[in-house]
Scaffold this motif. Structure first.
Motif, PDB file in Angstrom:
ATOM      1  N   LEU A  81       0.985  -1.070  -0.084  1.00  0.00           N
ATOM      2  CA  LEU A  81       0.269  -0.037   0.289  1.00  0.00           C
ATOM      3  C   LEU A  81       0.915   1.261   0.070  1.00  0.00           C
ATOM      4  O   LEU A  81       0.297   1.821  -0.359  1.00  0.00           O
ATOM      5  CB  LEU A  81      -1.114  -0.400   1.478  1.00  0.00           C
ATOM      6  N   GLU A  82       1.955   1.212   1.024  1.00  0.00           N
ATOM      7  CA  GLU A  82       3.027   2.566   1.144  1.00  0.00           C
ATOM      8  C   GLU A  82       3.765   2.894  -0.405  1.00  0.00           C
ATOM      9  O   GLU A  82       3.629   3.980  -0.624  1.00  0.00           O
ATOM     10  CB  GLU A  82       4.197   2.399   1.704  1.00  0.00           C
ATOM     11  N   PHE A  83       3.888   1.672  -1.096  1.00  0.00           N
ATOM     12  CA  PHE A  83       4.615   1.802  -2.498  1.00  0.00           C
ATOM     13  C   PHE A  83       3.698   2.062  -3.060  1.00  0.00           C
ATOM     14  O   PHE A  83       3.942   3.294  -4.368  1.00  0.00           O
ATOM     15  CB  PHE A  83       4.546   0.136  -2.642  1.00  0.00           C
ATOM     16  N   ALA A  84       2.631   1.867  -3.214  1.00  0.00           N
ATOM     17  CA  ALA A  84       1.375   2.177  -3.929  1.00  0.00           C
ATOM     18  C   ALA A  84       0.891   3.498  -4.007  1.00  0.00           C
ATOM     19  O   ALA A  84       0.788   4.498  -4.988  1.00  0.00           O
ATOM     20  CB  ALA A  84       0.179   1.161  -3.934  1.00  0.00           C
ATOM     21  N   GLU A  85       0.985   3.816  -3.220  1.00  0.00           N
ATOM     22  CA  GLU A  85       0.137   5.372  -2.135  1.00  0.00           C
ATOM     23  C   GLU A  85       1.768   6.825  -3.691  1.00  0.00           C
ATOM     24  O   GLU A  85       1.275   7.260  -3.153  1.00  0.00           O
ATOM     25  CB  GLU A  85       0.494   5.980  -1.114  1.00  0.00           C
ATOM     26  N   ILE A  86       2.979   5.742  -3.086  1.00  0.00           N
ATOM     27  CA  ILE A  86       4.116   6.898  -3.254  1.00  0.00           C
ATOM     28  C   ILE A  86       4.035   6.933  -4.661  1.00  0.00           C
ATOM     29  O   ILE A  86       4.615   7.836  -5.394  1.00  0.00           O
ATOM     30  CB  ILE A  86       4.949   6.038  -2.914  1.00  0.00           C
ATOM     31  N   GLU A  87       3.610   5.593  -5.721  1.00  0.00           N
ATOM     32  CA  GLU A  87       3.395   5.886  -6.854  1.00  0.00           C
ATOM     33  C   GLU A  87       2.702   6.745  -7.439  1.00  0.00           C
ATOM     34  O   GLU A  87       2.425   7.921  -8.418  1.00  0.00           O
ATOM     35  CB  GLU A  87       3.290   4.437  -8.062  1.00  0.00           C
ATOM     36  N   ALA A  88       1.236   6.335  -6.876  1.00  0.00           N
ATOM     37  CA  ALA A  88       0.107   7.209  -6.841  1.00  0.00           C
ATOM     38  C   ALA A  88       0.685   9.132  -7.106  1.00  0.00           C
ATOM     39  O   ALA A  88      -0.113  10.213  -7.886  1.00  0.00           O
ATOM     40  CB  ALA A  88      -1.371   7.098  -6.687  1.00  0.00           C
ATOM     41  N   VAL A  89       0.943   9.673  -5.589  1.00  0.00           N
ATOM     42  CA  VAL A  89       0.829  10.686  -6.132  1.00  0.00           C
ATOM     43  C   VAL A  89       2.728  10.926  -6.459  1.00  0.00           C
ATOM     44  O   VAL A  89       1.964  12.884  -7.134  1.00  0.00           O
ATOM     45  CB  VAL A  89       2.052  11.161  -4.360  1.00  0.00           C
ATOM     46  N   THR A  90       3.283  10.730  -7.390  1.00  0.00           N
ATOM     47  CA  THR A  90       4.408  10.918  -7.699  1.00  0.00           C
ATOM     48  C   THR A  90       3.910  11.247  -9.566  1.00  0.00           C
ATOM     49  O   THR A  90       4.246  11.979 -10.078  1.00  0.00           O
ATOM     50  CB  THR A  90       5.209   9.495  -8.341  1.00  0.00           C
ATOM     51  N   GLU A  91       2.981  10.375  -9.619  1.00  0.00           N
ATOM     52  CA  GLU A  91       1.808  10.417 -10.827  1.00  0.00           C
ATOM     53  C   GLU A  91       1.057  11.577 -10.440  1.00  0.00           C
ATOM     54  O   GLU A  91       1.473  11.968 -11.966  1.00  0.00           O
ATOM     55  CB  GLU A  91       0.674   8.724 -11.457  1.00  0.00           C
ATOM     56  N   TYR A  92       0.394  11.949  -9.751  1.00  0.00           N
ATOM     57  CA  TYR A  92      -0.088  13.007  -9.813  1.00  0.00           C
ATOM     58  C   TYR A  92       0.165  14.322 -10.042  1.00  0.00           C
ATOM     59  O   TYR A  92       0.406  15.133  -9.806  1.00  0.00           O
ATOM     60  CB  TYR A  92      -1.149  12.594  -7.988  1.00  0.00           C
ATOM     61  N   LEU A  93       1.828  14.631  -9.335  1.00  0.00           N
ATOM     62  CA  LEU A  93       2.529  15.492  -9.287  1.00  0.00           C
ATOM     63  C   LEU A  93       3.296  15.504 -10.391  1.00  0.00           C
ATOM     64  O   LEU A  93       3.095  16.809 -10.997  1.00  0.00           O
ATOM     65  CB  LEU A  93       3.697  15.460  -8.459  1.00  0.00           C
ATOM     66  N   GLU A  94       3.174  14.675 -10.977  1.00  0.00           N
ATOM     67  CA  GLU A  94       3.930  14.256 -12.806  1.00  0.00           C
ATOM     68  C   GLU A  94       2.510  14.979 -13.439  1.00  0.00           C
ATOM     69  O   GLU A  94       2.903  16.030 -14.482  1.00  0.00           O
ATOM     70  CB  GLU A  94       4.054  13.111 -12.876  1.00  0.00           C
ATOM     71  N   ASN A  95       1.729  14.835 -13.445  1.00  0.00           N
ATOM     72  CA  ASN A  95       0.744  15.103 -14.009  1.00  0.00           C
ATOM     73  C   ASN A  95       0.178  16.847 -14.059  1.00  0.00           C
ATOM     74  O   ASN A  95       0.255  17.262 -14.707  1.00  0.00           O
ATOM     75  CB  ASN A  95      -0.455  14.751 -13.717  1.00  0.00           C
ATOM     76  N   LEU A  96       0.907  16.953 -13.067  1.00  0.00           N
ATOM     77  CA  LEU A  96       0.292  18.607 -12.817  1.00  0.00           C
ATOM     78  C   LEU A  96       1.118  19.255 -13.150  1.00  0.00           C
ATOM     79  O   LEU A  96       1.136  20.219 -13.563  1.00  0.00           O
ATOM     80  CB  LEU A  96       0.329  18.346 -10.938  1.00  0.00           C
ATOM     81  N   GLN A  97       2.521  19.306 -13.015  1.00  0.00           N
ATOM     82  CA  GLN A  97       3.451  20.038 -13.674  1.00  0.00           C
ATOM     83  C   GLN A  97       3.551  19.798 -15.255  1.00  0.00           C
ATOM     84  O   GLN A  97       3.914  20.629 -15.758  1.00  0.00           O
ATOM     85  CB  GLN A  97       5.172  18.287 -13.558  1.00  0.00           C
ATOM     86  N   ALA A  98       2.514  18.831 -15.730  1.00  0.00           N
ATOM     87  CA  ALA A  98       2.866  18.534 -17.189  1.00  0.00           C
ATOM     88  C   ALA A  98       2.039  19.309 -16.772  1.00  0.00           C
ATOM     89  O   ALA A  98       2.062  20.434 -18.334  1.00  0.00           O
ATOM     90  CB  ALA A  98       2.387  17.375 -17.755  1.00  0.00           C
ATOM     91  N   LEU A  99       0.772  19.625 -16.583  1.00  0.00           N
ATOM     92  CA  LEU A  99      -0.505  20.742 -17.218  1.00  0.00           C
ATOM     93  C   LEU A  99      -0.028  22.077 -16.716  1.00  0.00           C
ATOM     94  O   LEU A  99       0.066  23.303 -17.111  1.00  0.00           O
ATOM     95  CB  LEU A  99      -1.803  20.085 -16.221  1.00  0.00           C
ATOM     96  N   GLU A 100       0.941  22.503 -15.998  1.00  0.00           N
ATOM     97  CA  GLU A 100       1.087  23.934 -15.619  1.00  0.00           C
ATOM     98  C   GLU A 100       2.377  24.006 -16.559  1.00  0.00           C
ATOM     99  O   GLU A 100       2.250  25.348 -16.681  1.00  0.00           O
ATOM    100  CB  GLU A 100       2.462  23.342 -13.764  1.00  0.00           C
ATOM    101  N   GLY A 101       3.247  23.146 -17.214  1.00  0.00           N
ATOM    102  CA  GLY A 101       3.602  22.855 -18.053  1.00  0.00           C
ATOM    103  C   GLY A 101       2.973  23.499 -19.709  1.00  0.00           C
ATOM    104  O   GLY A 101       3.897  24.642 -20.558  1.00  0.00           O
ATOM    105  N   GLY A 102       2.100  22.530 -19.994  1.00  0.00           N
ATOM    106  CA  GLY A 102       1.440  23.133 -21.089  1.00  0.00           C
ATOM    107  C   GLY A 102       0.774  24.244 -20.557  1.00  0.00           C
ATOM    108  O   GLY A 102       0.456  24.871 -22.122  1.00  0.00           O
ATOM    109  N   GLY A 103       0.423  24.918 -19.708  1.00  0.00           N
ATOM    110  CA  GLY A 103      -0.756  26.297 -19.642  1.00  0.00           C
ATOM    111  C   GLY A 103      -0.041  27.341 -19.591  1.00  0.00           C
ATOM    112  O   GLY A 103       0.258  28.342 -20.419  1.00  0.00           O
TER     113      GLY A 103
END
Length: 310
Positions: A287-309
């Motif tokens: 669960l901890e490993f999956a949570e880290i992956e999920a947050v990492t992906e969330y932050l990467e997607n956020l960064q990509a959206l900000e970069g696209g904006g």
């Protein structure tokens, strides 16, 4: 201007305060992390858990391992104060288990069990059966399927699409040996899905439980479609949706359990199969490993959206 004695006392106080503050910072970071973790849609759901023995030379090793695994999850449910109701239980002739299913209800059941789905491999020298005479390490497998079962499963089933068979129970989990045809098998003709229930003495009750399980399985097809559409490229998050994926190896000769998804080794197989603290520790690592992956992906997607904006 302090003498060495005063400095020593101040240093001890400072270190003590630092330890307290570090603990508080870690606790707040953990809370912040939990807030960032995307919540699983079905995490709070109850589940239907199914186990099935694999096929190998000397199939008794698979059947014995399947029984041990089913008992492990039953013990884990008890450890977590969940309800564990056996829906179907098909024992093997030599004391193992061909197939079994249970409905597990309680707090956050799917969250804890969702990464158990897949193929579990065992490596051991069999103690009983034909394979034990060879005195060599055998490899076998069994599969686990974990289906989330939300409180209200609103799936309409047309009675015309069902074939309902009754048969004599084989002693559901040792609960009773039935002398009447109270066990029920329901086949959903359009999809070919089949479910059995021999949990209760009453045919009507078994029919109701089987229908509920069938609706859950039909609902699961909808869920599977949603999950596959949302599936991440990361290996663990929802990675176990492919039920043929080998997720874990239980090596009895080396007394080691290896979870291949997170490269995690745990010693003392008996402790893990007892379904208590050792298994809970392994599941929480996932669960901890999956949570880290999920947050990492969330932050990467956020960064990509900000970069696209920009």
């Amino acid at each position: 201007e302090l003498d060495s004695r005063d400095e020593k006392q101040l240093l001890e106080l400072a270190l003590e305060e630092k330890e307290t503050l570090d603990k508080k910072i870690n606790m707040l970071c953990r809370k912040l992390f939990q807030l960032l973790v995307p919540k699983g849609k079905y995490d709070r759901s109850n589940v239907v858990l199914e186990v099935t023995a694999g096929r190998t030379t000397g199939g008794d090793i698979c059947q014995q391992f399947t029984k041990e695994m089913f008992e492990m999850y039953e013990n884990y449910a008890d450890y977590k104060c969940w309800n564990f109701d056996i829906v179907n239980y098909t024992p093997a002739e030599i004391g193992g288990l061909h197939h079994a299913a249970a409905h597990i209800s309680g707090d956050d059941v799917y969250r804890h069990l969702k990464y158990e789905g897949g193929t579990h491999r065992v490596q051991r020298i069999p103690e009983t059966g034909l394979s034990s005479r060879m005195q060599r390490i055998h490899t076998g497998t069994m599969s686990v399927i974990v289906l989330p079962q939300p409180e209200e499963v609103d799936v309409k089933v047309d009675p015309k699409d069902l074939r309902i068979d009754t048969f004599r129970a084989k002693g559901a989990g040792g609960q009773h040996v039935n002398k009447t045809d109270s066990a029920v098998r329901i086949v959903h003709l359009p999809t070919g899905l089949a479910v059995e229930c021999q949990q209760e003495r009453s045919q009507q009750m078994n029919k109701e439980i089987a229908l509920r399980t069938l609706r859950a399985k039909l609902y699961q097809q909808i869920i599977e479609k949603q999950l596959s559409q949302e599936q991440s490229a990361r290996k663990l998050q929802l990675g176990t949706r492919a039920q043929s994926e080998r997720i874990r190896t239980y090596n009895f000769t080396q007394d080691r359990v290896t979870d291949h998804r997170i490269s995690y080794d745990a010693r003392n197989i008996k402790e893990i199969l007892s379904g208590k603290e050792a298994l809970d520790k392994l599941i929480n690592r996932l669960l901890e490993f999956a949570e880290i992956e999920a947050v990492t992906e969330y932050l990467e997607n956020l960064q990509a959206l900000e970069g696209g904006g920009s």
